[in-house]
Design a protein around this motif. Sequence first.
Motif, PDB file in Angstrom:
ATOM      1  N   MET A   1       0.840  -1.190   0.000  1.00 61.68           N
ATOM      2  CA  MET A   1       0.000   0.000   0.000  1.00 61.68           C
ATOM      3  C   MET A   1       0.879   1.245   0.000  1.00 61.68           C
ATOM      4  O   MET A   1       1.873   1.324   0.713  1.00 61.68           O
ATOM      5  CB  MET A   1      -0.912   0.000   1.234  1.00 61.68           C
ATOM      6  N   HIS A   2       0.481   2.223  -0.812  1.00 68.18           N
ATOM      7  CA  HIS A   2       1.156   3.514  -0.839  1.00 68.18           C
ATOM      8  C   HIS A   2       0.246   4.545  -0.171  1.00 68.18           C
ATOM      9  O   HIS A   2      -0.971   4.355  -0.068  1.00 68.18           O
ATOM     10  CB  HIS A   2       1.480   3.921  -2.279  1.00 68.18           C
ATOM     11  N   TYR A   3       0.851   5.666   0.246  1.00 70.38           N
ATOM     12  CA  TYR A   3       0.123   6.664   1.026  1.00 70.38           C
ATOM     13  C   TYR A   3       0.375   8.054   0.450  1.00 70.38           C
ATOM     14  O   TYR A   3       1.430   8.318  -0.139  1.00 70.38           O
ATOM     15  CB  TYR A   3       0.531   6.588   2.499  1.00 70.38           C
ATOM     16  N   SER A   4      -0.607   8.942   0.626  1.00 68.97           N
ATOM     17  CA  SER A   4      -0.524  10.293   0.099  1.00 68.97           C
ATOM     18  C   SER A   4      -1.016  11.284   1.141  1.00 68.97           C
ATOM     19  O   SER A   4      -1.743  10.920   2.072  1.00 68.97           O
ATOM     20  CB  SER A   4      -1.387  10.434  -1.167  1.00 68.97           C
ATOM     21  N   GLU A   5      -0.621  12.540   0.946  1.00 69.86           N
ATOM     22  CA  GLU A   5      -1.131  13.615   1.802  1.00 69.86           C
ATOM     23  C   GLU A   5      -2.413  14.166   1.206  1.00 69.86           C
ATOM     24  O   GLU A   5      -2.522  14.355  -0.011  1.00 69.86           O
ATOM     25  CB  GLU A   5      -0.101  14.733   1.941  1.00 69.86           C
ATOM     26  N   LEU A   6      -3.382  14.439   2.050  1.00 71.06           N
ATOM     27  CA  LEU A   6      -4.638  15.014   1.602  1.00 71.06           C
ATOM     28  C   LEU A   6      -4.495  16.525   1.541  1.00 71.06           C
ATOM     29  O   LEU A   6      -4.386  17.196   2.575  1.00 71.06           O
ATOM     30  CB  LEU A   6      -5.749  14.612   2.575  1.00 71.06           C
ATOM     31  N   GLY A   7      -4.433  17.066   0.323  1.00 68.58           N
ATOM     32  CA  GLY A   7      -4.212  18.498   0.172  1.00 68.58           C
ATOM     33  C   GLY A   7      -2.910  18.912   0.813  1.00 68.58           C
ATOM     34  O   GLY A   7      -1.889  18.241   0.664  1.00 68.58           O
ATOM     35  N   ASP A   8      -2.945  20.029   1.550  1.00 70.79           N
ATOM     36  CA  ASP A   8      -1.793  20.487   2.339  1.00 70.79           C
ATOM     37  C   ASP A   8      -2.060  20.322   3.830  1.00 70.79           C
ATOM     38  O   ASP A   8      -1.499  21.040   4.664  1.00 70.79           O
ATOM     39  CB  ASP A   8      -1.507  21.978   2.050  1.00 70.79           C
ATOM     40  N   SER A   9      -2.909  19.359   4.176  1.00 70.34           N
ATOM     41  CA  SER A   9      -3.398  19.238   5.550  1.00 70.34           C
ATOM     42  C   SER A   9      -2.420  18.570   6.496  1.00 70.34           C
ATOM     43  O   SER A   9      -2.570  18.680   7.720  1.00 70.34           O
ATOM     44  CB  SER A   9      -4.706  18.437   5.551  1.00 70.34           C
ATOM     45  N   GLY A  10      -1.456  17.832   5.961  1.00 72.36           N
ATOM     46  CA  GLY A  10      -0.604  17.027   6.810  1.00 72.36           C
ATOM     47  C   GLY A  10      -1.247  15.706   7.197  1.00 72.36           C
ATOM     48  O   GLY A  10      -0.654  14.907   7.935  1.00 72.36           O
ATOM     49  N   VAL A  11      -2.454  15.452   6.703  1.00 68.60           N
ATOM     50  CA  VAL A  11      -3.172  14.206   6.980  1.00 68.60           C
ATOM     51  C   VAL A  11      -2.848  13.204   5.877  1.00 68.60           C
ATOM     52  O   VAL A  11      -3.063  13.482   4.693  1.00 68.60           O
ATOM     53  CB  VAL A  11      -4.696  14.448   7.049  1.00 68.60           C
ATOM     54  N   ASP A  12      -2.340  12.065   6.263  1.00 68.38           N
ATOM     55  CA  ASP A  12      -1.984  11.027   5.294  1.00 68.38           C
ATOM     56  C   ASP A  12      -3.128  10.032   5.123  1.00 68.38           C
ATOM     57  O   ASP A  12      -3.831   9.701   6.087  1.00 68.38           O
ATOM     58  CB  ASP A  12      -0.734  10.274   5.745  1.00 68.38           C
TER      59      ASP A  12
END
Length: 351
Positions: A1-12
Motif C-alpha cells: 500500500m502507498h500513502y498520500s497527503e490530503l491536500g496540504d493538511s498534513g493528513v496522510d
Amino acid sequence: MHYSELGDSGVDVSEVGFGAWVVGTDWWGDRSEEDALEMVRYAVDQGITYFDTGDVYGHGRSEELLGRALADVRDEVTVATKVGYDFYNNPQAGHGELPKEMDPDYLREAVDKSLDRLGMDSIDVLQLHNANVEEITPDVLELLDELQEDGTVDAIGLALGPSIGWLAEGDFAIEEEFDSVQVVWNVLEQEVGNHFLETIERTGSSTSLVPRVPHSSGILNEQVTPDTELGEGDHRGFRPDEWYETGWEKLEKLRFLERDGDRTMGQAAIAWLLSHDPVACVTPTFRTTADIEEWAAASDVAKLSDEEMSRVTELYENDFDIDREDGMDALRSSVGGEDIESAGLDKLAAD
C-alpha cells in the motif's frame, strides 16, 4: 500500500480507502454487525488507513460501528465523516434524500454527536455532505476554520452528491482550497472528474480528489453481470437496464487493462484513477473480505502507461463506439443542470 497527503493538511491517507457506507446500512446488502467489524479490521490488516463514513449512514450506526472497530488502532488510521443531512428531525423514507441543514449551529452540534458516536476526540477529515454552493456561506467557512483551529478537525472536505453533476460545488471547494473533494468518478463516468482536474490545473489548488464508485456500481469489477439478480433494497437496482447493457459492452473493450492477468479489471479501475496526480485516495465499495484483499492490492499494481491512458481517453471520447443511449441522462445532475450546461457537457439535467 502507498500513502498520500490530503491536500496540504498534513493528513496522510492510504491510496485505497474504505467507504464505510457499507457498514451500518443495508444499501449494499445486509450484513451482521460482526461481519461489518471483521471487514473493517481486515482492511486495516491489508494496509488501508483511510476510513470514510457519514453521520447519516444508518442514522449514526455506521459511525458507531466504525469507532468500535478502529478503537485499538485509532492512532494508526485516518477517519473521515460527513455532516449536513438532518436525520435527527426528519424520517427516512427508503432511499429518499433527507432535508439538508447547513446552519453553522446545527453543523457544530452534528460534529459533536459524530465524535460521541465514533468515540474519538477529533475527526481527521470533516466533509460537508452534498452541500449546494449557496449553502457554503461565509459563516459556514468560518465554522470550519474554527473547528480546525480548536483541534476538533484536521482537514476539511466536500463530499459531492450521488448524481453526476455538482460542478459549481466542486469548483468552489477547489478554489477555496478545501483539502479534499469526494466525487463519483470512474472509467465509465469521467466528465466531472475530468472537469475538476482542469479546475485544479487552472487554479493551482492543492485540493486532493477522492473518487468513489470506481467500479461503476459493479460493472468494472464484474460483480454485476447479465446473470446477476440484485437483492431487494440494493440501490443499484434503481439504475435503468440500458445502463447495465451498455456497461457490459464497454467492459469488453477495456479488457486490455487486465494485462494478461497481471492486473484484474477491478484493480485496473482503481489504478486508472490513481494515475491522475490529484487523486490521493480511491474509496471502493467493499462487500466482502475478498474484495478488500484484491482492491487494496491495486495500490501496488502498475499505474496505467501513457499508451493505456490515451487508449481509455479515445474510447471514452467516442462513447466506446456504442450507438445507443444508456438511459442515465435524466439522472446526471442534482443541481438543476446549470453546471452541466455551462461546462458544455453532453448531458441532460435532472427532471
